[in-house]
Scaffold this motif. Sequence first.
Motif, PDB file in Angstrom:
ATOM      1  N   GLN A 140      98.980  83.270  33.214  1.00 36.62           N
ATOM      2  CA  GLN A 140      99.806  83.746  34.330  1.00 36.62           C
ATOM      3  C   GLN A 140     100.250  85.183  34.088  1.00 36.62           C
ATOM      4  O   GLN A 140     100.226  86.008  35.003  1.00 36.62           O
ATOM      5  CB  GLN A 140     101.037  82.843  34.500  1.00 36.62           C
ATOM      6  CG  GLN A 140     100.738  81.477  35.038  1.00 36.62           C
ATOM      7  CD  GLN A 140     101.973  80.596  35.090  1.00 36.62           C
ATOM      8  OE1 GLN A 140     103.006  80.897  34.487  1.00 36.62           O
ATOM      9  NE2 GLN A 140     101.864  79.490  35.808  1.00 36.62           N
ATOM     10  N   HIS A 142     108.741  85.057  35.916  1.00 34.63           N
ATOM     11  CA  HIS A 142     108.791  84.377  34.624  1.00 34.63           C
ATOM     12  C   HIS A 142     107.517  83.560  34.424  1.00 34.63           C
ATOM     13  O   HIS A 142     107.517  82.347  34.621  1.00 34.63           O
ATOM     14  CB  HIS A 142     110.024  83.464  34.539  1.00 34.63           C
ATOM     15  CG  HIS A 142     111.309  84.195  34.704  1.00 34.63           C
ATOM     16  ND1 HIS A 142     111.914  84.838  33.661  1.00 34.63           N
ATOM     17  CD2 HIS A 142     112.096  84.405  35.784  1.00 34.63           C
ATOM     18  CE1 HIS A 142     113.029  85.406  34.092  1.00 34.63           C
ATOM     19  NE2 HIS A 142     113.151  85.159  35.381  1.00 34.63           N
ATOM     20  N   LYS A 193     109.938  76.521  23.049  1.00 35.39           N
ATOM     21  CA  LYS A 193     109.026  75.406  23.287  1.00 35.39           C
ATOM     22  C   LYS A 193     109.717  74.074  22.987  1.00 35.39           C
ATOM     23  O   LYS A 193     109.584  73.105  23.734  1.00 35.39           O
ATOM     24  CB  LYS A 193     107.776  75.555  22.415  1.00 35.39           C
ATOM     25  CG  LYS A 193     106.668  74.593  22.773  1.00 35.39           C
ATOM     26  CD  LYS A 193     105.493  74.678  21.823  1.00 35.39           C
ATOM     27  CE  LYS A 193     104.890  76.063  21.790  1.00 35.39           C
ATOM     28  NZ  LYS A 193     103.714  76.140  20.896  1.00 35.39           N
ATOM     29  N   THR A 205     109.743  81.876  20.032  1.00 37.34           N
ATOM     30  CA  THR A 205     108.891  81.098  20.942  1.00 37.34           C
ATOM     31  C   THR A 205     108.841  79.616  20.580  1.00 37.34           C
ATOM     32  O   THR A 205     108.784  78.762  21.469  1.00 37.34           O
ATOM     33  CB  THR A 205     107.460  81.661  20.974  1.00 37.34           C
ATOM     34  OG1 THR A 205     106.950  81.743  19.653  1.00 37.34           O
ATOM     35  CG2 THR A 205     107.421  83.030  21.604  1.00 37.34           C
ATOM     36  N   LYS A 264     112.230  73.282  25.824  1.00 37.88           N
ATOM     37  CA  LYS A 264     111.545  72.857  27.052  1.00 37.88           C
ATOM     38  C   LYS A 264     110.984  71.446  26.916  1.00 37.88           C
ATOM     39  O   LYS A 264     111.027  70.660  27.863  1.00 37.88           O
ATOM     40  CB  LYS A 264     110.445  73.846  27.421  1.00 37.88           C
ATOM     41  CG  LYS A 264     111.007  75.144  27.956  1.00 37.88           C
ATOM     42  CD  LYS A 264     109.917  76.075  28.420  1.00 37.88           C
ATOM     43  CE  LYS A 264     110.534  77.322  29.026  1.00 37.88           C
ATOM     44  NZ  LYS A 264     109.521  78.231  29.562  1.00 37.88           N
ATOM     45  N   GLU A 282     104.784  81.325  32.759  1.00 39.38           N
ATOM     46  CA  GLU A 282     104.948  80.290  31.743  1.00 39.38           C
ATOM     47  C   GLU A 282     103.754  80.191  30.799  1.00 39.38           C
ATOM     48  O   GLU A 282     103.821  79.492  29.803  1.00 39.38           O
ATOM     49  CB  GLU A 282     105.214  78.945  32.424  1.00 39.38           C
ATOM     50  CG  GLU A 282     106.544  78.949  33.158  1.00 39.38           C
ATOM     51  CD  GLU A 282     106.867  77.614  33.783  1.00 39.38           C
ATOM     52  OE1 GLU A 282     106.113  76.643  33.572  1.00 39.38           O
ATOM     53  OE2 GLU A 282     107.873  77.540  34.506  1.00 39.38           O
ATOM     54  N   THR A 283     102.671  80.884  31.135  1.00 45.53           N
ATOM     55  CA  THR A 283     101.500  80.854  30.269  1.00 45.53           C
ATOM     56  C   THR A 283     100.959  82.275  30.103  1.00 45.53           C
ATOM     57  O   THR A 283     101.266  83.174  30.905  1.00 45.53           O
ATOM     58  CB  THR A 283     100.369  79.980  30.854  1.00 45.53           C
ATOM     59  OG1 THR A 283      99.907  80.588  32.069  1.00 45.53           O
ATOM     60  CG2 THR A 283     100.840  78.554  31.122  1.00 45.53           C
TER      61      THR A 283
END
Length: 70
Positions: free
Chosen positions: A13, A7, A41, A37, A44, A9-10
């Motif tokens: 990545q 998973h 956001k 998205t 989170k 996160e950016t």
Amino acid sequence: METLIMHPETKEQLAALKAIAKVLKVNIETKKSPYNTEFVKMIKTAEKRGNFKIIDPNDVWGSLGLKYKN
């Protein structure tokens, strides 16, 4: 063999994981998240601030303090 679920996160990545898989000639399968998205956001961010409420699925109304009283 095993299946790995990662998973990132950016975007960086994600790109790095795809590059590694390509170099190693590992087949990858991608799926888009069913969630918006901006919504993810927002959730989170609220979690980081501690601005959330845990809901008990067995007592949703009670978890919200909205239990009916006689």
